[in-house]
Write a protein that holds these residues in place. Structure first.
Motif, PDB file in Angstrom:
ATOM      1  N   VAL A   1       0.911  -1.212  -0.128  1.00  0.00           N
ATOM      2  CA  VAL A   1       0.183   0.084  -0.186  1.00  0.00           C
ATOM      3  C   VAL A   1       0.788   0.966   0.263  1.00  0.00           C
ATOM      4  O   VAL A   1       0.595   2.362  -1.050  1.00  0.00           O
ATOM      5  CB  VAL A   1      -0.767  -0.226   1.315  1.00  0.00           C
ATOM      6  N   TRP A   2       1.961   1.237   0.593  1.00  0.00           N
ATOM      7  CA  TRP A   2       2.627   2.765   0.562  1.00  0.00           C
ATOM      8  C   TRP A   2       3.665   2.402   0.536  1.00  0.00           C
ATOM      9  O   TRP A   2       4.476   3.282   0.443  1.00  0.00           O
ATOM     10  CB  TRP A   2       2.434   2.314   2.901  1.00  0.00           C
TER      11      TRP A   2
ATOM     12  N   GLU B   1       2.479   5.993  -3.974  1.00  0.00           N
ATOM     13  CA  GLU B   1       1.413   5.546  -2.467  1.00  0.00           C
ATOM     14  C   GLU B   1       0.719   5.773  -1.940  1.00  0.00           C
ATOM     15  O   GLU B   1      -0.467   6.993  -1.862  1.00  0.00           O
ATOM     16  CB  GLU B   1       3.127   5.577  -1.711  1.00  0.00           C
TER      17      GLU B   1
ATOM     18  N   GLY C   1      -3.815   4.680  -0.111  1.00  0.00           N
ATOM     19  CA  GLY C   1      -5.102   3.994   0.101  1.00  0.00           C
ATOM     20  C   GLY C   1      -5.416   4.563  -0.869  1.00  0.00           C
ATOM     21  O   GLY C   1      -6.832   3.650  -1.683  1.00  0.00           O
TER      22      GLY C   1
ATOM     23  N   GLN D   1     -10.783   3.301  -6.206  1.00  0.00           N
ATOM     24  CA  GLN D   1     -10.678   2.235  -5.918  1.00  0.00           C
ATOM     25  C   GLN D   1     -12.341   1.658  -6.219  1.00  0.00           C
ATOM     26  O   GLN D   1     -12.919   0.811  -5.765  1.00  0.00           O
ATOM     27  CB  GLN D   1     -11.096   2.505  -4.312  1.00  0.00           C
TER      28      GLN D   1
ATOM     29  N   ASN E   1     -10.859  -2.896   4.028  1.00  0.00           N
ATOM     30  CA  ASN E   1      -9.581  -4.212   4.403  1.00  0.00           C
ATOM     31  C   ASN E   1      -9.405  -5.204   4.821  1.00  0.00           C
ATOM     32  O   ASN E   1      -9.092  -6.140   6.138  1.00  0.00           O
ATOM     33  CB  ASN E   1      -9.371  -3.009   5.869  1.00  0.00           C
TER      34      ASN E   1
END
Length: 224
Positions: free
Chosen positions: A79-80, A95, A97, A103, A129
Protein backbone atom coordinates in the motif's frame (compact mmCIF):
# COMPACT_ATOMS: atom_id res chain seq x y z
CA UNK A 1 -18.37 -29.01 -14.72
CA UNK A 2 -15.89 -28.48 -17.57
CA UNK A 3 -16.40 -24.71 -17.41
CA UNK A 4 -16.07 -24.74 -13.61
CA UNK A 5 -12.75 -26.54 -13.80
CA UNK A 6 -11.47 -24.27 -16.56
CA UNK A 7 -12.54 -21.08 -14.78
CA UNK A 8 -11.10 -22.20 -11.45
CA UNK A 9 -8.08 -24.17 -12.67
CA UNK A 10 -5.50 -22.11 -10.76
CA UNK A 11 -7.16 -22.47 -7.37
CA UNK A 12 -7.97 -26.17 -8.00
CA UNK A 13 -4.34 -26.82 -8.96
CA UNK A 14 -3.00 -25.32 -5.75
CA UNK A 15 -5.72 -26.95 -3.65
CA UNK A 16 -4.68 -30.35 -5.03
CA UNK A 17 -0.99 -29.53 -4.50
CA UNK A 18 -1.74 -28.47 -0.90
CA UNK A 19 -3.72 -31.61 -0.07
CA UNK A 20 -1.15 -33.94 -1.64
CA UNK A 21 1.66 -32.19 0.21
CA UNK A 22 -0.21 -32.31 3.52
CA UNK A 23 -0.98 -36.01 3.14
CA UNK A 24 2.60 -36.69 2.08
CA UNK A 25 3.89 -34.77 5.10
CA UNK A 26 1.67 -36.81 7.40
CA UNK A 27 3.01 -40.15 6.14
CA UNK A 28 6.63 -38.99 6.03
CA UNK A 29 6.32 -37.44 9.50
CA UNK A 30 4.70 -40.58 10.87
CA UNK A 31 7.52 -42.72 9.46
CA UNK A 32 10.17 -40.39 10.88
CA UNK A 33 8.51 -40.27 14.30
CA UNK A 34 8.20 -44.07 14.43
CA UNK A 35 11.85 -44.48 13.44
CA UNK A 36 12.84 -42.31 16.39
CA UNK A 37 10.46 -44.07 18.77
CA UNK A 38 11.76 -47.51 17.79
CA UNK A 39 15.36 -46.34 18.18
CA UNK A 40 14.48 -45.23 21.72
CA UNK A 41 12.74 -48.51 22.52
CA UNK A 42 9.19 -47.14 22.20
CA UNK A 43 6.13 -48.44 20.36
CA UNK A 44 5.27 -47.04 16.91
CA UNK A 45 2.31 -44.70 16.42
CA UNK A 46 -0.52 -45.39 14.00
CA UNK A 47 -1.07 -42.82 11.25
CA UNK A 48 -4.28 -41.60 12.94
CA UNK A 49 -2.50 -41.20 16.26
CA UNK A 50 0.28 -39.23 14.58
CA UNK A 51 -1.94 -36.80 12.64
CA UNK A 52 -3.87 -36.01 15.83
CA UNK A 53 -0.68 -35.52 17.85
CA UNK A 54 0.77 -32.20 19.02
CA UNK A 55 3.94 -32.89 17.00
CA UNK A 56 2.08 -32.96 13.67
CA UNK A 57 -0.14 -30.01 14.59
CA UNK A 58 2.86 -27.90 15.59
CA UNK A 59 4.71 -28.71 12.35
CA UNK A 60 1.70 -27.77 10.21
CA UNK A 61 0.74 -24.65 12.17
CA UNK A 62 4.25 -23.20 12.19
CA UNK A 63 4.30 -23.33 8.38
CA UNK A 64 0.82 -21.88 8.06
CA UNK A 65 1.50 -18.93 10.36
CA UNK A 66 4.66 -17.98 8.49
CA UNK A 67 2.90 -18.14 5.12
CA UNK A 68 0.02 -15.96 6.23
CA UNK A 69 2.37 -13.52 7.95
CA UNK A 70 4.23 -13.21 4.65
CA UNK A 71 1.01 -12.41 2.77
CA UNK A 72 -0.22 -10.03 5.48
CA UNK A 73 2.98 -7.99 5.48
CA UNK A 74 3.19 -8.00 1.69
CA UNK A 75 -0.41 -6.82 1.32
CA UNK A 76 0.10 -3.98 3.80
CA UNK A 77 3.60 -3.01 2.66
CA UNK A 78 2.54 -2.67 -0.98
CA UNK A 79 0.00 0.00 0.00
CA UNK A 80 2.76 2.40 1.03
CA UNK A 81 6.06 1.07 -0.34
CA UNK A 82 7.13 0.80 -3.98
CA UNK A 83 9.87 -0.94 -5.96
CA UNK A 84 10.62 0.68 -9.29
CA UNK A 85 10.48 -1.88 -12.10
CA UNK A 86 8.75 -4.63 -10.12
CA UNK A 87 5.48 -6.26 -11.16
CA UNK A 88 4.72 -6.63 -7.45
CA UNK A 89 4.64 -2.86 -6.85
CA UNK A 90 2.54 0.15 -7.67
CA UNK A 91 4.20 2.89 -9.67
CA UNK A 92 6.27 5.44 -7.72
CA UNK A 93 3.98 8.32 -6.75
CA UNK A 94 0.93 6.10 -6.31
CA UNK A 95 1.64 5.20 -2.68
CA UNK A 96 -1.29 5.17 -0.25
CA UNK A 97 -4.87 4.00 -0.08
CA UNK A 98 -5.93 5.83 -3.29
CA UNK A 99 -9.10 7.83 -3.89
CA UNK A 100 -12.67 6.53 -4.00
CA UNK A 101 -12.68 7.10 -7.74
CA UNK A 102 -9.55 4.98 -8.22
CA UNK A 103 -10.89 2.27 -5.92
CA UNK A 104 -14.43 2.41 -7.38
CA UNK A 105 -16.07 2.81 -3.99
CA UNK A 106 -18.98 4.91 -2.70
CA UNK A 107 -20.57 6.96 -5.46
CA UNK A 108 -17.92 5.72 -7.88
CA UNK A 109 -18.97 2.08 -7.48
CA UNK A 110 -19.99 0.36 -10.70
CA UNK A 111 -22.96 -1.91 -11.42
CA UNK A 112 -20.87 -5.03 -10.84
CA UNK A 113 -19.11 -3.75 -7.71
CA UNK A 114 -19.59 -5.67 -4.44
CA UNK A 115 -22.49 -4.22 -2.41
CA UNK A 116 -20.28 -3.19 0.49
CA UNK A 117 -17.99 -1.23 -1.85
CA UNK A 118 -20.91 1.08 -2.55
CA UNK A 119 -22.08 1.19 1.09
CA UNK A 120 -21.21 3.99 3.47
CA UNK A 121 -19.48 3.99 6.86
CA UNK A 122 -17.99 0.96 8.57
CA UNK A 123 -19.11 -1.56 5.95
CA UNK A 124 -17.07 0.12 3.22
CA UNK A 125 -14.06 0.49 5.54
CA UNK A 126 -14.33 -3.13 6.65
CA UNK A 127 -14.64 -4.47 3.12
CA UNK A 128 -11.86 -2.18 1.93
CA UNK A 129 -9.48 -3.85 4.37
CA UNK A 130 -11.02 -7.34 4.41
CA UNK A 131 -8.15 -9.12 2.68
CA UNK A 132 -5.58 -7.93 5.18
CA UNK A 133 -7.93 -8.60 8.11
CA UNK A 134 -8.57 -12.20 7.04
CA UNK A 135 -4.87 -12.86 6.42
CA UNK A 136 -4.06 -11.34 9.81
CA UNK A 137 -6.73 -13.43 11.57
CA UNK A 138 -5.49 -16.68 9.99
CA UNK A 139 -1.91 -15.74 10.94
CA UNK A 140 -2.87 -15.12 14.58
CA UNK A 141 -4.94 -18.32 14.81
CA UNK A 142 -2.13 -20.36 13.24
CA UNK A 143 0.43 -18.75 15.55
CA UNK A 144 -1.77 -19.56 18.54
CA UNK A 145 -2.21 -23.13 17.31
CA UNK A 146 1.54 -23.49 16.86
CA UNK A 147 2.24 -22.14 20.34
CA UNK A 148 -0.30 -24.41 22.07
CA UNK A 149 0.60 -27.59 20.18
CA UNK A 150 4.29 -26.73 20.35
CA UNK A 151 4.03 -26.37 24.12
CA UNK A 152 2.36 -29.78 24.39
CA UNK A 153 5.05 -31.39 22.22
CA UNK A 154 7.84 -29.66 24.13
CA UNK A 155 6.41 -30.71 27.48
CA UNK A 156 6.13 -34.32 26.33
CA UNK A 157 9.87 -34.24 25.64
CA UNK A 158 10.53 -32.56 28.97
CA UNK A 159 8.62 -35.25 30.88
CA UNK A 160 10.32 -38.04 28.92
CA UNK A 161 13.65 -36.59 30.07
CA UNK A 162 12.37 -36.30 33.67
CA UNK A 163 12.39 -32.50 33.48
CA UNK A 164 9.67 -30.06 34.54
CA UNK A 165 7.04 -28.99 31.98
CA UNK A 166 6.71 -25.29 31.09
CA UNK A 167 3.69 -23.01 30.98
CA UNK A 168 2.37 -21.51 27.74
CA UNK A 169 3.85 -18.13 28.66
CA UNK A 170 7.24 -19.69 29.29
CA UNK A 171 7.11 -21.63 26.03
CA UNK A 172 6.32 -18.64 23.78
CA UNK A 173 9.47 -16.86 24.99
CA UNK A 174 11.61 -20.00 24.80
CA UNK A 175 14.44 -20.65 22.37
CA UNK A 176 12.61 -23.72 21.00
CA UNK A 177 9.55 -21.69 20.00
CA UNK A 178 11.47 -18.84 18.38
CA UNK A 179 13.90 -21.15 16.62
CA UNK A 180 10.97 -22.96 14.99
CA UNK A 181 9.26 -19.64 14.21
CA UNK A 182 12.16 -17.61 12.84
CA UNK A 183 13.50 -20.38 10.59
CA UNK A 184 10.18 -20.15 8.75
CA UNK A 185 9.93 -16.37 8.76
CA UNK A 186 13.37 -15.82 7.24
CA UNK A 187 12.64 -18.15 4.33
CA UNK A 188 9.30 -16.46 3.61
CA UNK A 189 10.83 -12.98 3.64
CA UNK A 190 13.65 -14.15 1.35
CA UNK A 191 11.10 -15.56 -1.12
CA UNK A 192 9.18 -12.26 -1.23
CA UNK A 193 12.39 -10.26 -1.61
CA UNK A 194 13.49 -12.52 -4.47
CA UNK A 195 10.17 -12.12 -6.29
CA UNK A 196 10.11 -8.33 -5.87
CA UNK A 197 13.68 -7.84 -7.12
CA UNK A 198 13.95 -10.59 -9.75
CA UNK A 199 10.72 -9.49 -11.43
CA UNK A 200 12.49 -6.23 -12.28
CA UNK A 201 15.10 -7.95 -14.46
CA UNK A 202 13.79 -11.42 -15.37
CA UNK A 203 10.74 -12.48 -17.41
CA UNK A 204 8.36 -15.40 -17.75
CA UNK A 205 6.39 -15.26 -20.99
CA UNK A 206 2.63 -15.37 -20.41
CA UNK A 207 2.75 -15.17 -16.60
CA UNK A 208 0.79 -12.56 -14.65
CA UNK A 209 3.73 -12.43 -12.28
CA UNK A 210 6.06 -11.15 -15.01
CA UNK A 211 6.25 -8.09 -17.22
CA UNK A 212 6.00 -8.63 -20.98
CA UNK A 213 9.31 -10.03 -22.22
CA UNK A 214 10.15 -6.85 -24.09
CA UNK A 215 9.17 -4.41 -21.32
CA UNK A 216 11.88 -2.09 -20.01
CA UNK A 217 13.42 -2.96 -16.66
CA UNK A 218 12.13 0.23 -15.04
CA UNK A 219 8.51 -0.42 -16.13
CA UNK A 220 6.60 -0.74 -12.87
CA UNK A 221 3.31 -2.46 -12.01
CA UNK A 222 2.82 -3.94 -15.49
CA UNK A 223 2.02 -7.63 -15.91
CA UNK A 224 2.40 -9.76 -19.04
Amino acid sequence: MKNFVKNNALSLFFLAAFLLSLVGQSFAGNADANQQRLAEGGAPLSWVSYVTSSDFTADVAENWQSEYLQFLLFILATVWLVQRGSTESKKPGEEGGESDAEQKTGRYAESGSPAWAAAAGWRRSLYGNSLGLVMGAVFLLSWLGQSVSGQASYNAQQLAQLEDPVSWGEYVVSADFWNRTLQNWQSEFLAVLSMVVLSVYLRQRGSTQSKPVGAAHDTTGVEG
